[in-house]
Structures are given as C-alpha cells and as structure tokens.
Design an enzyme around this catalytic site. Structure first.
Site, PDB file in Angstrom:
ATOM      1  N   PHE A  28      -5.231   6.586   2.032  1.00  0.00           N
ATOM      2  CA  PHE A  28      -3.996   6.530   1.245  1.00  0.00           C
ATOM      3  C   PHE A  28      -4.356   6.632  -0.234  1.00  0.00           C
ATOM      4  CE2 PHE A  28      -5.459   2.162   1.612  1.00  0.00           C
ATOM      5  CZ  PHE A  28      -5.254   1.633   0.348  1.00  0.00           C
ATOM      6  N   ARG A  66     -12.601  -2.546  -0.629  1.00  0.00           N
ATOM      7  CA  ARG A  66     -11.771  -3.484   0.142  1.00  0.00           C
ATOM      8  C   ARG A  66     -12.570  -4.062   1.301  1.00  0.00           C
ATOM      9  NH1 ARG A  66      -7.937  -0.637   0.174  1.00  0.00           N
ATOM     10  NH2 ARG A  66      -7.002  -1.644  -1.619  1.00  0.00           N
ATOM     11  N   ASP A 108      -5.236  -6.827  -5.192  1.00  0.00           N
ATOM     12  CA  ASP A 108      -4.913  -5.956  -6.321  1.00  0.00           C
ATOM     13  C   ASP A 108      -6.107  -5.039  -6.550  1.00  0.00           C
ATOM     14  OD1 ASP A 108      -2.925  -5.158  -8.219  1.00  0.00           O
ATOM     15  OD2 ASP A 108      -4.286  -5.840  -9.769  1.00  0.00           O
ATOM     16  N   PHE A 131      -5.533   7.258  -3.770  1.00  0.00           N
ATOM     17  CA  PHE A 131      -6.499   8.151  -4.403  1.00  0.00           C
ATOM     18  C   PHE A 131      -7.664   8.540  -3.473  1.00  0.00           C
ATOM     19  CE2 PHE A 131      -4.416   5.885  -7.912  1.00  0.00           C
ATOM     20  CZ  PHE A 131      -4.046   6.956  -8.714  1.00  0.00           C
ATOM     21  N   ASP A 132      -7.582   8.189  -2.205  1.00  0.00           N
ATOM     22  CA  ASP A 132      -8.691   8.475  -1.272  1.00  0.00           C
ATOM     23  C   ASP A 132      -9.121   9.941  -1.261  1.00  0.00           C
ATOM     24  OD1 ASP A 132      -9.173   5.896  -0.507  1.00  0.00           O
ATOM     25  OD2 ASP A 132      -7.996   5.994   1.335  1.00  0.00           O
ATOM     26  N   GLY A 182      -1.318   0.782   4.277  1.00  0.00           N
ATOM     27  CA  GLY A 182      -2.719   1.228   4.329  1.00  0.00           C
ATOM     28  C   GLY A 182      -3.676   0.063   4.113  1.00  0.00           C
TER      29      GLY A 182
HETATM   30  P1  ITT Z   1       0.865  -3.689  -3.376  1.00  0.00           P
HETATM   31  O1  ITT Z   1       0.768  -4.011  -4.844  1.00  0.00           O
HETATM   32  O2  ITT Z   1       2.237  -3.916  -2.799  1.00  0.00           O
HETATM   33  O3  ITT Z   1      -0.215  -4.367  -2.553  1.00  0.00           O
HETATM   34  P2  ITT Z   1       0.056  -1.012  -4.192  1.00  0.00           P
HETATM   35  O4  ITT Z   1      -0.266   0.203  -3.383  1.00  0.00           O
HETATM   36  O5  ITT Z   1       0.990  -0.875  -5.344  1.00  0.00           O
HETATM   37  O6  ITT Z   1       0.591  -2.104  -3.160  1.00  0.00           O
HETATM   38  P3  ITT Z   1      -1.924  -1.983  -6.081  1.00  0.00           P
HETATM   39  O7  ITT Z   1      -0.916  -2.587  -6.995  1.00  0.00           O
HETATM   40  O8  ITT Z   1      -3.168  -2.763  -5.786  1.00  0.00           O
HETATM   41  O9  ITT Z   1      -1.305  -1.640  -4.646  1.00  0.00           O
HETATM   42  O10 ITT Z   1      -2.256  -0.557  -6.653  1.00  0.00           O
HETATM   43  C1  ITT Z   1      -3.422   0.040  -6.418  1.00  0.00           C
HETATM   44  C2  ITT Z   1      -3.327   1.515  -6.669  1.00  0.00           C
HETATM   45  O11 ITT Z   1      -4.589   2.055  -6.362  1.00  0.00           O
HETATM   46  C3  ITT Z   1      -2.328   2.247  -5.757  1.00  0.00           C
HETATM   47  O12 ITT Z   1      -1.953   3.441  -6.397  1.00  0.00           O
HETATM   48  C4  ITT Z   1      -3.136   2.542  -4.539  1.00  0.00           C
HETATM   49  O13 ITT Z   1      -2.699   3.688  -3.825  1.00  0.00           O
HETATM   50  C5  ITT Z   1      -4.506   2.775  -5.164  1.00  0.00           C
HETATM   51  N1  ITT Z   1      -5.513   2.242  -4.258  1.00  0.00           N
HETATM   52  C6  ITT Z   1      -5.838   0.964  -4.020  1.00  0.00           C
HETATM   53  N2  ITT Z   1      -6.775   0.868  -3.083  1.00  0.00           N
HETATM   54  C7  ITT Z   1      -7.040   2.133  -2.724  1.00  0.00           C
HETATM   55  C8  ITT Z   1      -7.877   2.692  -1.757  1.00  0.00           C
HETATM   56  O14 ITT Z   1      -8.623   1.948  -0.965  1.00  0.00           O
HETATM   57  N3  ITT Z   1      -7.877   4.016  -1.635  1.00  0.00           N
HETATM   58  C9  ITT Z   1      -7.112   4.784  -2.422  1.00  0.00           C
HETATM   59  N4  ITT Z   1      -6.269   4.354  -3.333  1.00  0.00           N
HETATM   60  C10 ITT Z   1      -6.234   3.013  -3.481  1.00  0.00           C
END
Ligand code: ITT
Length: 218
Positions: A177, A204, A61, A179-180, A10
C-alpha cells in the site's frame, strides 16, 4: 482484545502475522498533532484513542524519509500521498543523484497501566531524519517509554520504533500500500513482496516484532 487504531487496513494486514487473532482494527481517525517527529504523533494518538476505545490500543505512525529532501515527506507522508501522490513523489526524486530514503514507524501502546518514564520521543526521530544507512543494531526496533499527562493524571505510553533503509525508484509491483511501489530494498520494491517478505525486513515488521515480544510477556 487489542485495538489497532488505524484507518489503513494495510497496516492491520501486516500486524496480523505478529499478533494473530489478538487484534482488531479500531477505525478511529485520531487527531494528529502538528509535530515533526513520529513518536510524538503516535503517543498523542494513542492517548486520544485510549479514551475512545474500550481496552488497550496501539497506534502506528509511519512515514517515508527521503534524504535528498532532508527527510520530506516524513511525518507528513499521508498528506503528501493524498495531495501530490506516489507517482509524482517518484518524479520529484528522479532527477536527484542521491535517491536514498528510509521508511520509519513508531508504534505507541497504551492500556492505562504504568511504565517507567523515558526521554522525549523527539530524540529518536531526529537521529534518523535523513534515512542514512544505519548500522545493523540501529536498523532493529528501538523501544522507549513516554509519560504523557492527561488532565493532571499520568497516562503512560510505550513506544516501539522500526526503520528500514532503501531507495526511491520508478513504481513497480502490485502489492502492499501507500509508497510501497516506489520504495526498493535490496533490489525489490515493497510492492513486489508478499506481506511475509515485507514484514521480515520492513520498518513495521521490526517494530511489530519488538512489540509482540514485549506484549506476549505482558
Ligand atoms: P492511520 O493514520 O489511520 O493509521 P495512514 O495511512 O494515514 O493511516 P500514517 O498517518 O502513519 O497512516 O501515514 C503514513 C503515510 O505513509 C501514508 O501515506 C501511508 O500510505 C505511508 N506508509 C506508511 N507505512 C507504509 C508502508 O509500510 N508502505 C508504504 N507506505 C507506507
């Protein structure tokens, strides 16, 4: 070719709009350091990934910061999504009078070349921990650099921050994806938006726009 270091397709989908065919997903689960600010986690991740990848890397992150819970789950958002789950984060927040929240991301870039040293990235995050409504200027992406040390040698990392205020609501929408579905901004949840619509206002999107501009000049 720029390696977007993530296990989350995502994130890559959203970055493609800014970086086109210049990026590819580098599926590397970098060790996340225990830190309570995104900048430190992203910077350390970029350093580790740079050692593993062949070429420049970015790490993103991100986290959801809920005001009523003093910024929880914040840097622990991924763990909370996997354990508690998105629906139950909504139900935990539902009884609260104040359901304000913010999404925040820090993109860390590393290619082994030098940048100027800047303050500890922890400073960026603490200001924004509560996800309070930010001024128009603050809502844009900030940029900082950090010098990190790797075996006595300096491995510089450049950081790009983006954040967006919103509110936690009952899940709506099928897109996006994480928490969207429970994050609403101006009456629409992120899961109800197209990738383009989300990018135009999201944490982002803001960080990516700033990064893409800088990277283009580089
Ligand atoms: P990577 O670390 O491999 O990049 P990850 O999904 O674990 O993947 P993070 O460690 O940055 O990414 O965790 C961020 C959390 O917040 C994760 O549960 C994501 O689904 C959520 N998240 C991050 N950006 C988001 C977005 O734009 N919309 C919804 N949820 C988001």
């Amino acid at each position: 070719m720029l390696n977007f270091v993530t296990t989350n397709p995502g994130k890559v989908r959203e970055a493609t709009e800014y970086l086109d065919d210049e990026i590819r997903q580098f599926d590397f689960d970098y060790p996340e350091v225990q830190a309570d600010d995104l900048g430190t986690v992203a910077a350390e991740g970029a350093r580790a990934a740079y050692r593993a990848a062949d070429g420049p890397v970015i790490v993103d992150d991100a986290g959801l910061f809920i005001d009523a819970f003093d910024g929880f789950p914040g840097p622990y958002s991924s763990y909370v999504e996997d354990t508690v789950g998105v629906e139950r984060v909504w139900r935990m927040t539902e009884p609260e009078a104040d359901r304000a929240a913010a999404f925040k991301t820090v993109i860390a870039y590393c290619d082994g070349d030098g940048f100027e040293a800047t303050p500890d990235p922890g400073g960026i995050d603490r200001e924004d921990r509560r996800g309070q409504d930010l001024s128009a200027d603050d809502r844009g992406a900030a940029t900082t650099d950090e010098q990190v040390h790797d075996g006595g040698e300096t491995v510089p990392v450049k950081l790009f921050e983006g954040r967006v205020p919103g509110e936690i609501v009952a899940p709506r929408g099928e897109g996006g994806f994480g928490f969207d579905p429970i994050f609403e901004h101006d009456g629409t949840t992120f899961a109800e938006m197209s990738t383009e619509e989300k990018n135009a206002i999201s944490h982002r999107g803001r960080a990516l726009a700033k990064f893409a501009e800088w990277y283009g000049e580089r």
